[in-house]
Design a protein around this motif. Structure first.
Motif, PDB file in Angstrom:
ATOM      1  N   LEU A  55       9.217  34.040 -16.703  1.00 23.13           N
ATOM      2  CA  LEU A  55       7.771  34.230 -16.754  1.00 23.13           C
ATOM      3  C   LEU A  55       7.124  33.799 -15.444  1.00 23.13           C
ATOM      4  O   LEU A  55       6.271  34.508 -14.890  1.00 23.13           O
ATOM      5  N   SER A  56       7.521  32.652 -14.931  1.00 24.66           N
ATOM      6  CA  SER A  56       6.965  32.190 -13.660  1.00 24.66           C
ATOM      7  C   SER A  56       7.426  33.070 -12.506  1.00 24.66           C
ATOM      8  O   SER A  56       6.643  33.409 -11.611  1.00 24.66           O
ATOM      9  N   GLU A  58       8.466  36.311 -12.532  1.00 23.87           N
ATOM     10  CA  GLU A  58       7.886  37.648 -12.557  1.00 23.87           C
ATOM     11  C   GLU A  58       6.405  37.621 -12.198  1.00 23.87           C
ATOM     12  O   GLU A  58       5.892  38.558 -11.570  1.00 23.87           O
ATOM     13  N   GLY A  59       5.703  36.561 -12.592  1.00 22.46           N
ATOM     14  CA  GLY A  59       4.301  36.449 -12.210  1.00 22.46           C
ATOM     15  C   GLY A  59       4.115  36.401 -10.712  1.00 22.46           C
ATOM     16  O   GLY A  59       3.155  36.971 -10.164  1.00 22.46           O
ATOM     17  N   GLN A 230       8.452  39.963 -18.809  1.00 24.18           N
ATOM     18  CA  GLN A 230       7.776  41.090 -18.162  1.00 24.18           C
ATOM     19  C   GLN A 230       6.631  41.618 -19.016  1.00 24.18           C
ATOM     20  O   GLN A 230       5.561  41.966 -18.496  1.00 24.18           O
ATOM     21  N   VAL A 233       3.752  39.114 -18.789  1.00 27.41           N
ATOM     22  CA  VAL A 233       3.126  39.187 -17.468  1.00 27.41           C
ATOM     23  C   VAL A 233       2.251  40.429 -17.356  1.00 27.41           C
ATOM     24  O   VAL A 233       1.131  40.380 -16.833  1.00 27.41           O
ATOM     25  N   MET A 237      -1.500  39.073 -16.744  1.00 23.25           N
ATOM     26  CA  MET A 237      -1.835  38.901 -15.335  1.00 23.25           C
ATOM     27  C   MET A 237      -3.067  39.690 -14.915  1.00 23.25           C
ATOM     28  O   MET A 237      -3.831  39.246 -14.057  1.00 23.25           O
ATOM     29  N   ALA A 250      -2.374  34.569 -10.070  1.00 24.08           N
ATOM     30  CA  ALA A 250      -0.982  34.806 -10.453  1.00 24.08           C
ATOM     31  C   ALA A 250      -0.056  33.763  -9.846  1.00 24.08           C
ATOM     32  O   ALA A 250       0.903  33.314 -10.488  1.00 24.08           O
ATOM     33  N   ALA A 254       2.224  31.086 -11.843  1.00 20.67           N
ATOM     34  CA  ALA A 254       3.667  30.950 -11.636  1.00 20.67           C
ATOM     35  C   ALA A 254       4.050  29.507 -11.351  1.00 20.67           C
ATOM     36  O   ALA A 254       5.071  29.010 -11.840  1.00 20.67           O
TER      37      ALA A 254
END
Length: 292
Positions: A55-56, A58-59, A230, A233, A237, A250, A254
């Protein structure tokens, strides 16, 4: 290293299938959902931590070039194409692509070193350092406006990426395989080492109770965290960057999620073999009459 992990898993599965306990229940959606809901606590915590890592990551990954163009270079993608602000944004996106190259090289370099590092440091330490480095890298990049500082911090992104692609699967194999057997058991005592003794019962499950698990399903559960991250996000986001007004939101997101994963990996993830029933001493398992 990932190939070795998967090969060990295949070897374990072949030994388990040849141990006499065969699966008679066909695979179905209901059985798959039951396997997911009844996963062991150690595996559930590992999946949550893996989800936080992706998660972090992909952000940051999806908004990094936009962050370079808008925040670092002070450009505007909505400005007229012949304006200075639009040219600055394009220059920032180009520089962001070079930053992604640095991240890719650092990921390849750290992946080559990771196997050696595992021999000197514990998995807990490597996990903690990866999340901490990424959190500091994204946080400092958001606060800094120096191009060289921001680009150099891209090396920390490769550390987390290499870690997410390797250590969770290595831990999963440890959950299945790492169980200490009493000294002498199956080694020159006339007793063969049974494959089921190598695996904690909560990861094997029982065919009679319908809780039989497989390593392939658990590896898939780990891999699914990437796609779940994903999806989240993609949903979160857009509103977050709109509320903040730039791609800095973002990057802050992250960094915060990475620090959360850093704490979770230290406090909740299991790095040792889950508790199992202790085997009787080797003397009690010796046959009464010695074999000829």
């Amino acid at each position: 290293q990932v190939a070795n992990i998967l090969l060990n898993g295949v070897k374990y599965e072949s030994e388990l299938n040849g141990s006499g306990e065969t699966s008679e229940q066909p695979l179905s959606v209901k059985l798959l959902c039951s396997t997911i809901c009844q996963m062991p606590k150690a595996l559930r915590n590992l999946c949550i931590n893996h989800f936080l890592g992706w998660l972090s990551f992909e952000g940051m990954l999806l908004f990094y070039t936009d962050f370079m163009g808008e925040v670092v270079f002070q450009g505007n993608p909505k400005a007229p194409h012949n304006s200075d602000e639009y040219q600055k944004y394009n220059a920032g996106v180009t520089m962001g692509c070079w930053g992604m190259c640095i991240y890719a090289f650092s990921a390849a370099f750290y992946s080559a070193l990771l196997e050696k590092l595992e021999e000197r440091f514990s998995t807990r330490t490597l996990y903690f350092v990866a999340y901490l480095a990424f959190g500091l890298g994204t946080g400092l990049a958001t606060l800094s406006r120096n191009i060289y500082v921001v680009l150099s911090l891209c090396a920390t992104y490769g550390i987390l990426f290499a870690t997410l692609c390797t250590l969770p699967y290595s831990l999963l194999c440890d959950y299945y395989q790492s169980h200490e057997v009493s000294p002498g058991l199956g080694r020159g005592e006339g007793l063969p080492l049974h494959p089921l003794m190598l695996c904690p019962p909560q990861f094997i499950g029982s065919q009679a109770e319908g809780t039989r698990r497989g390593m392939g399903v658990d590896i898939s559960l780990l891999s699914c965290q990437y796609f779940l991250a994903q999806i989240l996000v993609a949903l979160a986001m857009g509103p977050l960057t709109a509320a903040v007004g730039s791609a800095s939101g973002a990057m802050y997101f992250a960094s915060l999620v990475s620090f959360l994963g850093c704490l979770f990996s230290s406090l909740c993830v299991t790095y040792e073999s889950p508790p199992t029933e202790e085997l009787p001493p080797a003397e009690e398992q010796r046959p009464l009459l010695p074999r000829a």
